[in-house]
Design a protein around this motif. Structure first.
Motif, PDB file in Angstrom:
ATOM      1  N   PHE A  71       8.726  -7.386 -13.328  1.00 36.33           N
ATOM      2  CA  PHE A  71       7.716  -6.527 -12.702  1.00 36.33           C
ATOM      3  C   PHE A  71       8.347  -5.206 -12.250  1.00 36.33           C
ATOM      4  O   PHE A  71       7.783  -4.130 -12.463  1.00 36.33           O
ATOM      5  CB  PHE A  71       7.092  -7.280 -11.520  1.00 36.33           C
ATOM      6  N   ALA A  72       9.518  -5.280 -11.618  1.00 32.84           N
ATOM      7  CA  ALA A  72      10.212  -4.082 -11.139  1.00 32.84           C
ATOM      8  C   ALA A  72      10.525  -3.130 -12.282  1.00 32.84           C
ATOM      9  O   ALA A  72      10.344  -1.915 -12.166  1.00 32.84           O
ATOM     10  CB  ALA A  72      11.496  -4.484 -10.407  1.00 32.84           C
ATOM     11  N   LEU A  73      10.983  -3.678 -13.386  1.00 34.43           N
ATOM     12  CA  LEU A  73      11.378  -2.863 -14.539  1.00 34.43           C
ATOM     13  C   LEU A  73      10.168  -2.377 -15.330  1.00 34.43           C
ATOM     14  O   LEU A  73      10.012  -1.182 -15.570  1.00 34.43           O
ATOM     15  CB  LEU A  73      12.295  -3.687 -15.451  1.00 34.43           C
ATOM     16  N   GLN A  74       9.315  -3.298 -15.726  1.00 34.79           N
ATOM     17  CA  GLN A  74       8.244  -2.971 -16.662  1.00 34.79           C
ATOM     18  C   GLN A  74       7.023  -2.352 -15.994  1.00 34.79           C
ATOM     19  O   GLN A  74       6.395  -1.456 -16.551  1.00 34.79           O
ATOM     20  CB  GLN A  74       7.835  -4.219 -17.437  1.00 34.79           C
ATOM     21  N   ASP A  75       6.673  -2.825 -14.795  1.00 36.33           N
ATOM     22  CA  ASP A  75       5.457  -2.368 -14.156  1.00 36.33           C
ATOM     23  C   ASP A  75       5.712  -1.219 -13.184  1.00 36.33           C
ATOM     24  O   ASP A  75       4.891  -0.323 -13.056  1.00 36.33           O
ATOM     25  CB  ASP A  75       4.782  -3.541 -13.428  1.00 36.33           C
ATOM     26  N   ASP A 114       0.817  -1.212   0.000  1.00 41.61           N
ATOM     27  CA  ASP A 114       0.000   0.000   0.000  1.00 41.61           C
ATOM     28  C   ASP A 114       0.851   1.263   0.000  1.00 41.61           C
ATOM     29  O   ASP A 114       0.509   2.242  -0.662  1.00 41.61           O
ATOM     30  CB  ASP A 114      -0.939   0.010   1.212  1.00 41.61           C
ATOM     31  N   GLU A 115       1.967   1.248   0.722  1.00 43.41           N
ATOM     32  CA  GLU A 115       2.810   2.440   0.851  1.00 43.41           C
ATOM     33  C   GLU A 115       3.776   2.629  -0.314  1.00 43.41           C
ATOM     34  O   GLU A 115       4.025   3.755  -0.736  1.00 43.41           O
ATOM     35  CB  GLU A 115       3.596   2.369   2.157  1.00 43.41           C
ATOM     36  N   GLU A 116       4.346   1.536  -0.826  1.00 42.53           N
ATOM     37  CA  GLU A 116       5.412   1.629  -1.825  1.00 42.53           C
ATOM     38  C   GLU A 116       4.962   1.283  -3.248  1.00 42.53           C
ATOM     39  O   GLU A 116       5.655   1.599  -4.202  1.00 42.53           O
ATOM     40  CB  GLU A 116       6.575   0.697  -1.451  1.00 42.53           C
ATOM     41  N   GLY A 117       3.843   0.567  -3.365  1.00 50.35           N
ATOM     42  CA  GLY A 117       3.405   0.113  -4.689  1.00 50.35           C
ATOM     43  C   GLY A 117       4.086  -1.170  -5.117  1.00 50.35           C
ATOM     44  O   GLY A 117       3.955  -1.603  -6.258  1.00 50.35           O
ATOM     45  N   PHE A 118       4.809  -1.778  -4.209  1.00 47.78           N
ATOM     46  CA  PHE A 118       5.407  -3.095  -4.426  1.00 47.78           C
ATOM     47  C   PHE A 118       5.525  -3.766  -3.069  1.00 47.78           C
ATOM     48  O   PHE A 118       5.324  -3.126  -2.029  1.00 47.78           O
ATOM     49  CB  PHE A 118       6.772  -3.020  -5.124  1.00 47.78           C
ATOM     50  N   GLY A 119       5.842  -5.048  -3.101  1.00 45.33           N
ATOM     51  CA  GLY A 119       5.974  -5.781  -1.850  1.00 45.33           C
ATOM     52  C   GLY A 119       6.313  -7.228  -2.113  1.00 45.33           C
ATOM     53  O   GLY A 119       6.792  -7.579  -3.199  1.00 45.33           O
TER      54      GLY A 119
END
Length: 177
Positions: free
Chosen positions: A120-124, A58-63
């Motif tokens: 995911f880290a790169l593209q999304d 929720d805070e970072e947009g990843f997890g």
């Protein structure tokens, strides 16, 4: 809801029914050998951790994703991205992290899930760089990082437990998706 499918895995957000199988993984000393001080964790510790992981989404947009086997629906563990707050010199970085249950180790799931996570880290998420922190001696994790093209960049010391860490990194503009 963020989900990633690989040939054998579903990487997804956490559900209530993931808590018991993740607690079983966290209670296995073999699965926890390279984590923190190597202590196992109980159901309450696992529930607290999953809550923190969801808050990071929720805070970072990843997890950290729950890793589910497509063939059986079993929870194999987790993989994902996190900010390593415990290590001050890397607290500005985004780190790749994973933990699988013992029955799922050695089958290529960690590499498959980690590769999908870097995509995911790169593209999304548009990240340019990802690190991974590995305890010295954890050859299996080092092997996964080599497969991903992550190079050892520097050494660090775990501030709480005092053991040596190797900081690996990859510039995602050079990552082979």
């Amino acid at each position: 809801m963020t989900e990633i499918r690989t040939p054998r895995l579903l990487l997804r957000r956490w559900r209530d029914d993931d808590l018991v199988p993740m607690a079983e993984i966290n209670a296995d000393s073999r699965a926890m050998r390279w984590t923190g001080d190597g202590s196992v964790r109980d159901l309450d510790d696992t529930a607290d951790a999953v809550e923190r992981w969801e808050e990071e989404w929720d805070e970072e947009g990843f997890g950290l994703f729950a890793v589910e086997l497509l063939a059986s629906g079993e929870l194999a563990g987790f993989v994902g991205l996190t900010v390593p707050q415990f290590l001050p010199e890397a607290a500005h970085e985004v780190s790749l992290r994973w933990r699988l249950g013992t029955p799922f180790i050695g089958q290529g799931y960690a590499s498959e899930a980690a590769h999908a996570t870097l995509e995911f880290a790169l593209q999304d998420r548009g990240l340019e760089r990802v690190v991974a922190l590995v305890r010295t001696g954890d050859e299996a994790s080092e092997n996964v990082l080599r497969k991903l093209g992550m190079d050892a960049e520097r050494s660090a010391t775990h501030p709480e437990h005092g053991y040596a860490l190797s900081v690996h990194a990859i510039d995602l503009t050079e990552f082979q998706a």
